[in-house]
Design an enzyme around this catalytic site. Structure first.
Site, PDB file in Angstrom:
ATOM      1  N   ARG A  45       0.958  -1.345   0.043  1.00  0.00           N
ATOM      2  CA  ARG A  45       0.061  -0.115   0.159  1.00  0.00           C
ATOM      3  C   ARG A  45       0.812   1.281  -0.049  1.00  0.00           C
ATOM      4  NH1 ARG A  45      -3.089   3.042   4.018  1.00  0.00           N
ATOM      5  NH2 ARG A  45      -5.230   3.815   2.885  1.00  0.00           N
ATOM      6  N   HIS A  90       0.546   4.200  -2.569  1.00  0.00           N
ATOM      7  CA  HIS A  90       0.392   5.664  -2.343  1.00  0.00           C
ATOM      8  C   HIS A  90       1.551   6.521  -2.764  1.00  0.00           C
ATOM      9  CE1 HIS A  90      -3.676   5.305  -0.007  1.00  0.00           C
ATOM     10  NE2 HIS A  90      -3.527   4.354  -0.634  1.00  0.00           N
ATOM     11  N   VAL A  98       1.296   9.752  -6.319  1.00  0.00           N
ATOM     12  CA  VAL A  98       1.524  11.084  -5.871  1.00  0.00           C
ATOM     13  C   VAL A  98       2.935  11.551  -6.258  1.00  0.00           C
ATOM     14  CG1 VAL A  98       1.760  12.831  -4.184  1.00  0.00           C
ATOM     15  CG2 VAL A  98       0.006  11.049  -3.927  1.00  0.00           C
ATOM     16  N   GLY A 151       4.697  10.452  -8.734  1.00  0.00           N
ATOM     17  CA  GLY A 151       5.497   9.244  -9.334  1.00  0.00           C
ATOM     18  C   GLY A 151       6.289   8.818  -8.215  1.00  0.00           C
ATOM     19  N   SER A 180       8.222   9.974  -1.777  1.00  0.00           N
ATOM     20  CA  SER A 180       7.698  11.276  -1.172  1.00  0.00           C
ATOM     21  C   SER A 180       6.905  11.102  -0.010  1.00  0.00           C
ATOM     22  CB  SER A 180       6.922  12.145  -2.447  1.00  0.00           C
ATOM     23  OG  SER A 180       5.703  11.537  -2.617  1.00  0.00           O
ATOM     24  N   ASN A 231      -4.086   8.576   3.977  1.00  0.00           N
ATOM     25  CA  ASN A 231      -3.002   8.166   4.682  1.00  0.00           C
ATOM     26  C   ASN A 231      -2.850   8.095   6.288  1.00  0.00           C
ATOM     27  OD1 ASN A 231      -1.776   7.170   2.222  1.00  0.00           O
ATOM     28  ND2 ASN A 231      -0.688   9.311   2.055  1.00  0.00           N
ATOM     29  N   PRO A 234      -6.774   7.619  -4.592  1.00  0.00           N
ATOM     30  CA  PRO A 234      -8.138   6.799  -4.899  1.00  0.00           C
ATOM     31  C   PRO A 234      -8.887   6.764  -3.405  1.00  0.00           C
ATOM     32  CG  PRO A 234      -6.456   5.789  -6.259  1.00  0.00           C
ATOM     33  CD  PRO A 234      -5.961   6.971  -5.322  1.00  0.00           C
ATOM     34  N   HIS A 256      -6.204  -5.921  -2.796  1.00  0.00           N
ATOM     35  CA  HIS A 256      -7.009  -6.221  -1.601  1.00  0.00           C
ATOM     36  C   HIS A 256      -7.392  -7.549  -1.141  1.00  0.00           C
ATOM     37  CE1 HIS A 256      -8.273  -1.620  -2.635  1.00  0.00           C
ATOM     38  NE2 HIS A 256      -7.095  -1.654  -1.804  1.00  0.00           N
ATOM     39  N   THR A 278      -9.022 -15.834   3.243  1.00  0.00           N
ATOM     40  CA  THR A 278      -7.501 -16.034   3.100  1.00  0.00           C
ATOM     41  C   THR A 278      -6.780 -14.823   3.491  1.00  0.00           C
ATOM     42  OG1 THR A 278      -7.420 -16.236   1.034  1.00  0.00           O
ATOM     43  CG2 THR A 278      -7.368 -18.170   1.856  1.00  0.00           C
TER      44      THR A 278
END
Length: 318
Positions: free
Chosen positions: A71, A75, A79, A81, A85, A105, A173, A203, A233
């Site tokens: 994740r 993320h 942002v 690329g 960051s 976040n 998103p 996910h 699972t």
């Protein structure tokens, strides 16, 4: 006649020179903006083994770590690329405001301590060589592989950014985005419907806070109570996520819209059904989409820097 010949020869030379320049430009672009799977072979040959070892140790104490690390990579790349960051903390002296506090976040992005441990281990082995952006990219691939998912060859050579982008981070998103909004956000980064459906498949493992789910929190649950994204699972990377979609049991609204949205029937739904029936197909497309996402606007060459500390920009060039 002789003058005409000399002009013709000069013109031909000019055309050949222009063609040579074009070939160089095109060949550079074809290599993924300077990225290469062998980038650290000479300078830090144990890079992948070091990253893998730290993640293996971390997941013993916390089974959520692999899903948390992938994740972070998502993320980060969405942002500015893939430039690390997201890892930067607030730093008034460097005029940096962290992306960690934006809604997508805040109190949900995690695994930063594991990234710190990876960076520390790599700095001990080969100081100033491996970027934080590449750590995130490698950590994502290794996390998926350790959880039973596919492995893939990771192009490397990213350098770290020295700025954050709060406005862009606010547009990450969301669990509540309708399908057309998700499609637009992915398309803006060069990712198509197949990439969208494949990447949302991450996910298939991990947890989310109940406040973000379709059913919300049950009586007595706090908003931060954790729910398995896949009830069967939750710590395994497989294609059961798509079976959940087909049965209307996706935890996140932004997942279920890939089947239920009015435009899904002609865009994302056929892809989700295909992945549900063929795990190899899902794995193959997921790996390809991860490479594609990992190539979003990387800093290479002399751009950016190699941070000593993933949470801070360097005070002096490194």
């Amino acid at each position: 006649m002789a003058a005409s010949f000399r002009f013709s020869l000069a013109a031909r030379c000019s055309i050949l020179l222009a063609a040579a320049v074009l070939v160089l430009v095109l060949s550079h672009g074809a290599q993924g903006a300077g990225l290469s799977s062998s980038f650290y072979d000479g300078s830090c040959p144990g890079t992948r083994d070091i990253v893998r070892r730290v993640i293996q140790d971390a997941r013993v104490a916390d089974a959520r770590i692999p899903a948390s690390l992938i994740r972070l990579h998502f993320h980060d790349c969405f942002v500015n690329g893939c430039d690390g960051s997201l890892l930067l903390d607030d730093d008034a002296q460097a005029a940096i405001m962290t992306e960690k506090n934006v809604p997508a976040n805040d109190r949900s992005a995690r695994g930063f301590g594991v990234v710190d441990n990876i960076k520390r281990a790599l700095e001990n082995a080969c100081p100033g060589i491996v970027s934080c952006a590449d750590i995130l990219t490698l950590a994502a691939e290794i996390s998926v592989e350790l959880a039973g998912g596919p492995s893939w060859t990771v192009p490397l050579g990213r350098r770290d950014g020295t700025t954050t982008n709060i406005e862009s981070a606010k547009n990450l998103p969301s669990p509540f985005d309708p399908l057309e909004t998700l499609q637009e956000k992915f398309k803006n980064l060069g990712l198509d419907d197949t990439d969208l459906v494949a990447l949302q498949g991450a996910h298939t493992f991990g947890r989310t806070q109940c406040q973000f789910t379709q059913r919300n929190c049950t009586a007595g649950q706090s908003e931060g109570a954790l729910v398995n994204l896949d009830g069967v699972t939750p710590d395994v990377f497989d294609n059961k996520y798509y079976g959940n979609l087909l049965r209307g049991r996706a935890q996140l609204p932004s997942d279920q819209v890939m089947l239920s949205d009015p435009v899904a029937a002609r865009t994302t739904a056929p892809i989700a059904r295909r992945f549900s029936g063929n795990q190899k197909d899902f794995f193959r497309n997921f790996a390809a989409s991860m490479v594609k996402m990992g190539n979003i606007s990387p800093l290479t060459g002399r751009d950016g820097e190699i941070r000593k500390n993933c949470r801070r920009v360097n005070k002096t060039p490194y």
